[in-house]
Design a protein around this motif. Structure first.
Motif, PDB file in Angstrom:
ATOM      1  N   UNK A  73       0.792  -1.234   0.000  1.00  0.00           N
ATOM      2  CA  UNK A  73       0.000   0.000   0.000  1.00  0.00           C
ATOM      3  C   UNK A  73       0.815   1.270   0.000  1.00  0.00           C
ATOM      4  N   UNK A  74       2.103   1.179  -0.329  1.00  0.00           N
ATOM      5  CA  UNK A  74       2.978   2.359  -0.285  1.00  0.00           C
ATOM      6  C   UNK A  74       2.849   3.176  -1.569  1.00  0.00           C
ATOM      7  N   UNK A  75       3.138   4.482  -1.524  1.00  0.00           N
ATOM      8  CA  UNK A  75       3.104   5.304  -2.744  1.00  0.00           C
ATOM      9  C   UNK A  75       4.299   5.004  -3.637  1.00  0.00           C
ATOM     10  N   UNK A  76       4.035   4.885  -4.924  1.00  0.00           N
ATOM     11  CA  UNK A  76       5.061   4.559  -5.916  1.00  0.00           C
ATOM     12  C   UNK A  76       4.931   5.509  -7.111  1.00  0.00           C
ATOM     13  N   UNK A  77       6.049   6.005  -7.592  1.00  0.00           N
ATOM     14  CA  UNK A  77       6.066   6.910  -8.741  1.00  0.00           C
ATOM     15  C   UNK A  77       7.050   6.395  -9.774  1.00  0.00           C
ATOM     16  N   UNK A  78       6.561   6.118 -10.980  1.00  0.00           N
ATOM     17  CA  UNK A  78       7.478   5.758 -12.061  1.00  0.00           C
ATOM     18  C   UNK A  78       8.171   7.000 -12.592  1.00  0.00           C
ATOM     19  N   UNK A  79       9.507   6.938 -12.631  1.00  0.00           N
ATOM     20  CA  UNK A  79      10.321   7.995 -13.228  1.00  0.00           C
ATOM     21  C   UNK A  79      10.791   7.510 -14.597  1.00  0.00           C
ATOM     22  N   UNK A  80      10.371   8.136 -15.693  1.00  0.00           N
ATOM     23  CA  UNK A  80      10.758   7.685 -17.039  1.00  0.00           C
ATOM     24  C   UNK A  80      12.163   8.150 -17.387  1.00  0.00           C
ATOM     25  N   UNK A  81      13.147   7.462 -16.854  1.00  0.00           N
ATOM     26  CA  UNK A  81      14.511   7.987 -16.864  1.00  0.00           C
ATOM     27  C   UNK A  81      15.397   7.430 -17.963  1.00  0.00           C
ATOM     28  N   UNK A  82      15.066   6.263 -18.533  1.00  0.00           N
ATOM     29  CA  UNK A  82      16.015   5.652 -19.463  1.00  0.00           C
ATOM     30  C   UNK A  82      15.356   4.956 -20.632  1.00  0.00           C
ATOM     31  N   UNK A  83      16.215   4.311 -21.428  1.00  0.00           N
ATOM     32  CA  UNK A  83      15.758   3.530 -22.572  1.00  0.00           C
ATOM     33  C   UNK A  83      16.519   2.215 -22.612  1.00  0.00           C
ATOM     34  N   UNK A  84      15.876   1.218 -23.222  1.00  0.00           N
ATOM     35  CA  UNK A  84      16.491  -0.083 -23.356  1.00  0.00           C
ATOM     36  C   UNK A  84      17.240  -0.238 -24.668  1.00  0.00           C
ATOM     37  N   UNK A  85      17.711  -1.444 -24.918  1.00  0.00           N
ATOM     38  CA  UNK A  85      18.536  -1.703 -26.096  1.00  0.00           C
ATOM     39  C   UNK A  85      17.756  -1.564 -27.393  1.00  0.00           C
ATOM     40  N   UNK A 123      11.017   2.943 -10.193  1.00  0.00           N
ATOM     41  CA  UNK A 123      10.082   3.412  -9.173  1.00  0.00           C
ATOM     42  C   UNK A 123      10.814   4.151  -8.068  1.00  0.00           C
ATOM     43  N   UNK A 124      10.242   5.248  -7.629  1.00  0.00           N
ATOM     44  CA  UNK A 124      10.640   5.889  -6.388  1.00  0.00           C
ATOM     45  C   UNK A 124       9.507   5.630  -5.401  1.00  0.00           C
ATOM     46  N   UNK A 125       9.843   5.081  -4.254  1.00  0.00           N
ATOM     47  CA  UNK A 125       8.859   4.565  -3.303  1.00  0.00           C
ATOM     48  C   UNK A 125       9.104   5.180  -1.935  1.00  0.00           C
ATOM     49  N   UNK A 126       8.039   5.524  -1.236  1.00  0.00           N
ATOM     50  CA  UNK A 126       8.135   6.049   0.130  1.00  0.00           C
ATOM     51  C   UNK A 126       7.204   5.262   1.043  1.00  0.00           C
ATOM     52  N   UNK A 127       7.238   5.580   2.334  1.00  0.00           N
ATOM     53  CA  UNK A 127       6.366   4.904   3.283  1.00  0.00           C
ATOM     54  C   UNK A 127       4.929   5.361   3.079  1.00  0.00           C
ATOM     55  N   UNK A 128       3.990   4.579   3.594  1.00  0.00           N
ATOM     56  CA  UNK A 128       2.586   4.971   3.504  1.00  0.00           C
ATOM     57  C   UNK A 128       2.369   6.347   4.123  1.00  0.00           C
ATOM     58  N   UNK A 173       3.500  13.297  -0.066  1.00  0.00           N
ATOM     59  CA  UNK A 173       4.004  14.646  -0.322  1.00  0.00           C
ATOM     60  C   UNK A 173       5.530  14.667  -0.342  1.00  0.00           C
ATOM     61  N   UNK A 174       6.146  13.968   0.610  1.00  0.00           N
ATOM     62  CA  UNK A 174       7.604  13.908   0.658  1.00  0.00           C
ATOM     63  C   UNK A 174       8.155  13.206  -0.580  1.00  0.00           C
ATOM     64  N   UNK A 175       7.476  12.142  -0.997  1.00  0.00           N
ATOM     65  CA  UNK A 175       7.893  11.429  -2.205  1.00  0.00           C
ATOM     66  C   UNK A 175       7.876  12.349  -3.416  1.00  0.00           C
ATOM     67  N   UNK A 176       6.790  13.097  -3.588  1.00  0.00           N
ATOM     68  CA  UNK A 176       6.671  13.971  -4.755  1.00  0.00           C
ATOM     69  C   UNK A 176       7.643  15.142  -4.673  1.00  0.00           C
ATOM     70  N   UNK A 177       7.944  15.625  -3.467  1.00  0.00           N
ATOM     71  CA  UNK A 177       8.948  16.688  -3.323  1.00  0.00           C
ATOM     72  C   UNK A 177      10.325  16.170  -3.708  1.00  0.00           C
ATOM     73  N   UNK A 178      10.656  14.948  -3.294  1.00  0.00           N
ATOM     74  CA  UNK A 178      11.937  14.361  -3.684  1.00  0.00           C
ATOM     75  C   UNK A 178      12.009  14.144  -5.189  1.00  0.00           C
ATOM     76  N   UNK A 179      10.931  13.636  -5.763  1.00  0.00           N
ATOM     77  CA  UNK A 179      10.904  13.402  -7.206  1.00  0.00           C
ATOM     78  C   UNK A 179      11.014  14.706  -7.978  1.00  0.00           C
TER      79      UNK A 179
END
Length: 438
Positions: free
Chosen positions: A378-390, A398-403, A407-413
């Protein structure tokens, strides 16, 4: 036509200075849909004209913003088929889902209903990946992820029960946010596994993800941290005992480097057996609850349902109460363990979003392996579209924080995005701010 406004904030700034009409973004999205929908097929139903504007909502944070709604969410203005292809259909709903009402009260304009897999599980819909139409966009929120990636709408809503927000966000190269479980009411949303089902949304910038969060929850405006100095970011993918694809390993390493360059301290984690067992437990909880949630649909339509959905429901029928309770107790224990990790060791966790690039073909939607355990927690997860594959296709992390640390997760992102132009904003494969639309 003016260039696409970029973010919700910049759109409202242009409205205030009369550089744009309030329906400009709507018409640009409609043009993009007309151009790309024949190839991408992201929509089940579309508004034929803009909804009537309520000018008393002009000061609302989503005023004039076109939005897509996954086709398992009730709307009074559009039919709902729950990804069934028509064997189950509601031509109208008596009331909008709670989410849709909130969006309208904040001035949003509902563009239409986006494609879902069958009951938001496995059987694919018609949608294709905008970066390569021979590949899947992922599931189950396939239409919403593809619509945002293709520039058809700036925001689209989906749901996640296993990996249905994070995986398609990774495959389609957009931001996908699954907030803490139960942040938004599921009223009017077709249930699948109620202990897991979580409403989330896609966007092409962290800023827009945060704007929508603040608008719908009443949180204060979220600003990037001045720096990530003092922020501890752990690196741990769940499960940790699988052979990770080389592309995913490389993109995770790139994400670590970006975080480190932004001032964060990178921490290695070993979360222990309490966490490692969760991927298996998620399957138990999902099957048990789906079999009971979809009991009526299974009784009447099992001969028309996709074989994978039937298989899951029948698996759920074999799971007894004690096994289900054991899984839920394991979750409760793991949540306590993880909260202790966040309290003492790290502020956030970097993890794989998907097992690799979007696979070729649209007969399956890919593997949700790296999302299942986090969804169960049930933790908040944010996909960061940071790279590409072969193969040149997007890969996110994913950047993940505690339940309840959304707000802290989105500030870090947001801070990461400031320090990494590659993830600060994502434009569509055929961008709207091209010379033709300028």
């Amino acid at each position: 036509m003016p260039a696409e406004p970029g973010t919700i904030t910049s759109f409202h700034q242009r409205l205030k200075t009369s550089q744009m009409d309030v329906l400009t973004w709507w018409h640009q999205c409609a043009d993009q849909i007309q151009q790309l929908e024949p190839d991408v097929s992201a929509w089940e139903a579309l508004a034929t004209e803009p909804p009537r504007l309520d000018k008393t909502l002009a000061d609302q944070p989503l005023y004039g913003v076109p939005i897509g709604i996954k086709d398992i969410i009730d709307t009074v203005d559009h039919p709902t088929m729950w990804g069934t292809g028509g064997y189950l259909r509601s031509s109208t709903s008596l009331v909008d889902a709670s989410l849709v009402t909130l969006l309208k009260q904040r001035g949003a304009l509902i563009m239409g209903k986006t494609v879902s897999t069958e009951f938001a599980y496995y059987t694919p819909g018609k949608t294709r990946n905008p970066h390569d139409i021979e590949r899947t966009p992922g599931g189950s929120s396939s239409g919403s992820a593809a619509a945002v990636a293709a520039g058809m709408v700036p925001i689209a809503f989906g749901t996640q029960t296993a990996g249905s927000m994070i995986r398609p966000a990774s495959y389609c190269g957009v931001f996908g946010f699954k907030p803490t479980y139960n942040t938004l009411s599921a009223g009017g949303v077709r249930g699948f596994a109620p202990s897991l089902d979580t409403i989330g949304w896609f966007a092409r910038s962290v800023e827009d993800i945060a704007t929508v969060f603040s608008s719908l929850t009443g949180a204060e405006d979220i600003q990037p941290l001045d720096s990530l100095a003092g922020i501890r970011i752990g690196v741990f993918s769940l499960p940790s005992n699988t052979m990770m694809d080389a592309d995913v390993q490389r993109v995770l390493a790139e994400a670590e480097q970006v975080a480190s360059q932004a001032g964060a301290e990178i921490v290695s984690l070993d979360l222990g057996d309490d966490i490692e067992c969760l991927v298996e437990q998620q399957q138990v909880v999902m099957a048990y609850e789906a079999a009971r949630t979809l009991a009526s649909e299974y009784k009447k339509f099992s001969d028309q349902m996709g074989p994978k959905l039937v298989e899951l429901i029948e698996e759920g029928h074999t799971i007894g109460w004690r096994r289900y309770c054991d899984a839920m107790r394991a979750v409760a224990k793991a949540r306590q363990s993880l909260s202790q990790v966040f309290a003492t060791q790290v502020d956030a966790i970097l993890a794989a979003s998907a097992t690799g690039e979007a696979p070729l073909g649209i007969k399956a939607t890919g593997d949700s392996l790296y999302c299942r355990g986090w969804t169960l927690l049930g933790v908040p997860c944010l996909n960061l579209p940071i790279g590409k594959g072969s193969a040149g296709m997007p890969i996110g992390v994913q950047l993940i924080a505690d339940r309840w640390a959304d707000e802290h997760l989105l500030a870090m992102a947001s801070s990461l995005a400031v320090n990494a132009p590659a993830i600060s904003s994502k434009t569509s494969p055929k961008t709207q701010d091209s010379p033709e639309s300028a």
